[in-house]
Structure formats: structure tokens, C-alpha cells
Design an enzyme around this catalytic site. Structure first.
Site, PDB file in Angstrom:
ATOM      1  N   ASP A 172      73.516  55.101  53.961  1.00  0.00           N
ATOM      2  CA  ASP A 172      71.864  55.293  54.584  1.00  0.00           C
ATOM      3  C   ASP A 172      71.975  56.097  55.595  1.00  0.00           C
ATOM      4  O   ASP A 172      72.658  56.980  55.870  1.00  0.00           O
ATOM      5  CB  ASP A 172      71.272  53.856  54.678  1.00  0.00           C
ATOM      6  N   HIS A 211      65.972  52.869  59.099  1.00  0.00           N
ATOM      7  CA  HIS A 211      65.999  52.334  57.449  1.00  0.00           C
ATOM      8  C   HIS A 211      67.311  51.469  57.480  1.00  0.00           C
ATOM      9  O   HIS A 211      67.385  50.604  56.833  1.00  0.00           O
ATOM     10  CB  HIS A 211      65.988  53.525  56.769  1.00  0.00           C
ATOM     11  N   SER A 217      63.760  49.812  48.123  1.00  0.00           N
ATOM     12  CA  SER A 217      64.760  49.784  49.331  1.00  0.00           C
ATOM     13  C   SER A 217      65.132  48.304  49.458  1.00  0.00           C
ATOM     14  O   SER A 217      66.276  47.945  49.657  1.00  0.00           O
ATOM     15  CB  SER A 217      64.563  50.500  50.444  1.00  0.00           C
TER      16      SER A 217
END
Length: 372
Positions: free
Chosen positions: A65, A102, A255
Site C-alpha cells: 500500500d 490509506h 479497500s
């Protein structure tokens, strides 16, 4: 849509505002004292019951990520040094491209342990005793490529990951196929998000468990991506409170569902460490709660993940024999070369400054990379 091998190409340039945290629909700030109360997925998945069996101790989950903030109170102590694929060193603040919003959210959903008295505040992950291995694959401007994602998967394998979670919008890239095949041969499950309003290439890679999202009503989140082939599972993804650098946010996207399913896989790996990978995949699929039309379907795959059933129900054993490819100590030279490939878009939980899609065709087909 023709998704044949000759036409599976995505070329895109996407500029991400990694300082913002916006997903499909509306995203809103969340506060530490309300996060646990708003985490509806914990009750729906009977996580308290699952944690009486295992909390994922001894399992390493790689989060391929944007990096992970190891100082967030809900995951502090659960984050390993990891690697920035562009430097070969652990991701570090102050270095170009350190954008951990994120990745921190995904890490919290997988292995958050909360904080405060009795750790009753903040994010509780599915496998709070698992360790997170951050593998940073994003560039300073928020871009990443298929080659870089493949490199991230190989780095995760070389650093001892037991499970790999990819909540990214990826192209359909041969190098990713090869990296996932290597993970399969090493017995390491790979879970990938299906996408929001555009499909991710991860769901077309043989050996990946694609994960789509359900909401708090138990139904498929309309507007998000179903599965091209119903070979994966569904998991909570709608209105999920998540950690982020400096606080919390609530957002919707696949996600979230991919990270939560990766947490379930961590519990399975902790409970059944000697299972071959085919049986590990079988365990998460056949114990899932069937939804929709009956049997596997594109909205729910095999069904919604059921951690308690996956940890307790007998599943007929299917052996595939010994691995055919031995593990390598470091990523291959090809994986280290991070140039000249299509671009990947982070799935959900990240704001977009602008999206510019550049078409390139092989076999005359272009898949558009869109916000997911």
C-alpha cells in the site's frame, strides 16, 4: 467487456491527494470515543467469539500500500519495519512519498488493538495480535505501477509475510501474475479488492482471492465492483471507521473489505498453520455465509466471510502436494526495475485531485481505471 489475455491492459495516470481521505460516497471524520461503537462489522462477524479461539498471534500480514504509521495508538507495537520498494529501507517520515493514510487504515482493520482503558477505544482489527509488514509501493505523487505492485508482493515474500493484502487498483500486469504465482507456491495467500466504480486487475489474477463489500444491512454495496468470476468472498466495507495518521475517518470501499478478509485469513493461518494453501483458500470460501441468489455469485462470491465458522467447522481436506518453486531470499532483479508500466490507483479512502486516463490497447481493448 472482453477481458481475454490479449486485451487485459490498463494504462492510466492518476494524481492522488494523499493528504485527504475520501472514499466512494461521503466520508466523514470519526472520533476515538465513537469508533468502536460505530464498528458494526465486529458484531456482525462475531469477532469477540473468534478471538476466544485466536487473535492471529504469530502471523505476519503484508500491507502492500502507501505505508503505515507505526505510531498510531491503535497499531503501535504491531507494525514491523517493512520496506519502501524504492529505497529498500523501511518507510520513514520526511522521505519523499511517505503517504501513510490509506495503508494505516488497512493496517488498523487487520491488526488494530485499540487503546485506552481495556483498549476499548479506537479501532479493533480482526487479528489484533498479528503483525503488520508495511510494503510501500506508492511514489511521491501518489502513483504506483503494476511492476511496483509486483515488486511489493515479492518484497513481502522475501521478508516473511504469511498473508498479503492488496487494497489497490491495479492493472492487469504479467509481473503481478508471476508474483502471485510465487506467493501461491510459497503457501502465502493473496487477497485483493475488487474495486469501487472500476474493476481492479487483482480480481483477474489466478491465485488471488478477490473481495467485494457489503454494508451494515448485510447487502452488497451498490455502486461498488462485483466479481468478474465469483471465486472470492465478500466482507464488510460500507461505512467503516478506520485509523489514519493523526486520527480516524469513516469511509466506504472495497479497500476495507479486502483488509478485513485479510484479517480473517490471518486468524485461519494462526489456527491452521500447517494447511496447504489450497485448503486455506477452501476454508475461507466454503465456511462463508451464502447470500444472494444461492451458491456463488458475482455480488458475494462464495458468501460473506465467517471467522468463527472458518476457525471451527470441519472442512474436507484437499491436498495439492509440495510447492513447485522454492522461496528466494530477495526480490528478483526484474521486480526491482520499477519503470515503464501501467499505473495503479489506491482503492478507497484517498482523495483525488485529478484523474487523467490515457488509453493504450493490446488486442484493441482498454480497461478504464476509475475511482475505486
Amino acid at each position: 467487456m472482453d477481458l481475454s489475455r490479449s486485451g487485459r491492459v490498463v494504462t492510466a495516470i492518476v494524481v492522488l491527494a494523499v493528504a485527504s481521505f475520501v472514499a466512494v460516497g461521503t466520508a466523514s471524520p470519526a472520533h476515538a470515543d465513537s469508533v468502536r461503537d460505530d464498528a458494526w462489522y465486529l458484531e456482525d462477524l462475531r469477532i469477540t467469539e473468534a478471538h476466544r479461539i485466536t487473535k492471529g498471534k504469530g502471523v505476519v500480514v503484508a500491507v502492500v500500500d502507501s505505508g503505515v504509521d507505526p505510531t498510531h495508538p491503535d497499531i503501535v507495537g504491531n507494525v514491523l519495519p517493512g520496506v519502501d520498494i524504492f529505497t529498500g529501507e523501511p518507510p520513514a517520515r520526511g522521505r519523499d512519498g511517505y503517504t501513510a493514510y490509506h495503508g494505516t487504515a488497512m493496517a488498523g482493520l487487520i491488526a488494530g488493538h485499540g487503546h485506552g482503558p481495556g483498549r476499548r477505544s479506537g479501532v479493533l482489527g480482526i487479528a489484533p495480535e498479528a503483525k503488520i509488514l508495511p510494503v510501500k509501493v506508492t511514489r511521491p505523487e501518489g502513483l504506483s505501477t503494476g511492476r511496483e505492485v509486483a515488486s511489493g508482493i515479492e518484497w513481502a515474500l522475501s521478508l516473511g509475510a504469511d498473508v498479503i493484502s492488496v487494497s489497490l487498483q491495479t492493472p492487469t500486469e504479467t509481473l503481478i501474475d508471476r508474483a502471485v504465482k510465487k506467493a501461491w507456491n510459497m503457501g502465502v495467500p493473496v487477497l485483493g479488492a475488487t474495486g469501487n466504480d472500476g474493476p481492479s486487475g487483482m480480481q483477474f489474477v489466478r491465485g488471488v482471492i478477490p473481495v467485494t463489500a457489503i454494508g451494515s444491512d448485510g447487502g452488497f454495496v451498490e455502486g461498488l465492483q462485483p466479481m468478474w468470476k465469483p471465486i472470492g468472498v465478500a466482507a464488510p466495507g460500507g461505512d467503516i471507521p478506520t485509523a489514519r495518521e493523526g486520527g480516524y475517518w469513516t469511509n466506504t470501499g472495497t479497500s476495507n473489505s479486502a483488509a478485513i478478509a485479510a484479517g480473517v485469513m490471518a486468524l485461519i493461518k494462526a489456527r491452521y498453520p500447517d494447511d496447504e494453501i489450497a485448503h486455506t483458500y477452501r476454508r475461507i470460501r466454503v465456511t462463508a455465509d451464502d447470500r444472494g441468489v444461492g451458491g456463488d455469485d458475482s455480488e458475494y462470491g462464495y458468501g460473506v466471510v465467517n471467522p468463527v465458522a472458518a476457525l471451527t467447522e470441519p472442512v474436507p481436506y484437499v491436498s495439492i502436494g509440495a510447492s513447485t518453486e522454492p522461496p528466494e531470499p530477495t526480490p528478483s532483479a526484474a521486480a526491482r526495475d520499477t519503470s515503464k508500466v501501467p499505473t495503479v490507483v489506491i482503492v478507497g479512502g484517498v482523495g483525488w485531485l485529478a484523474v487523467l486516463l490515457l488509453g493504450a490497447a493490446v488486442g484493441g481493448v482498454v480497461l478504464r481505471a476509475r475511482r475505486r
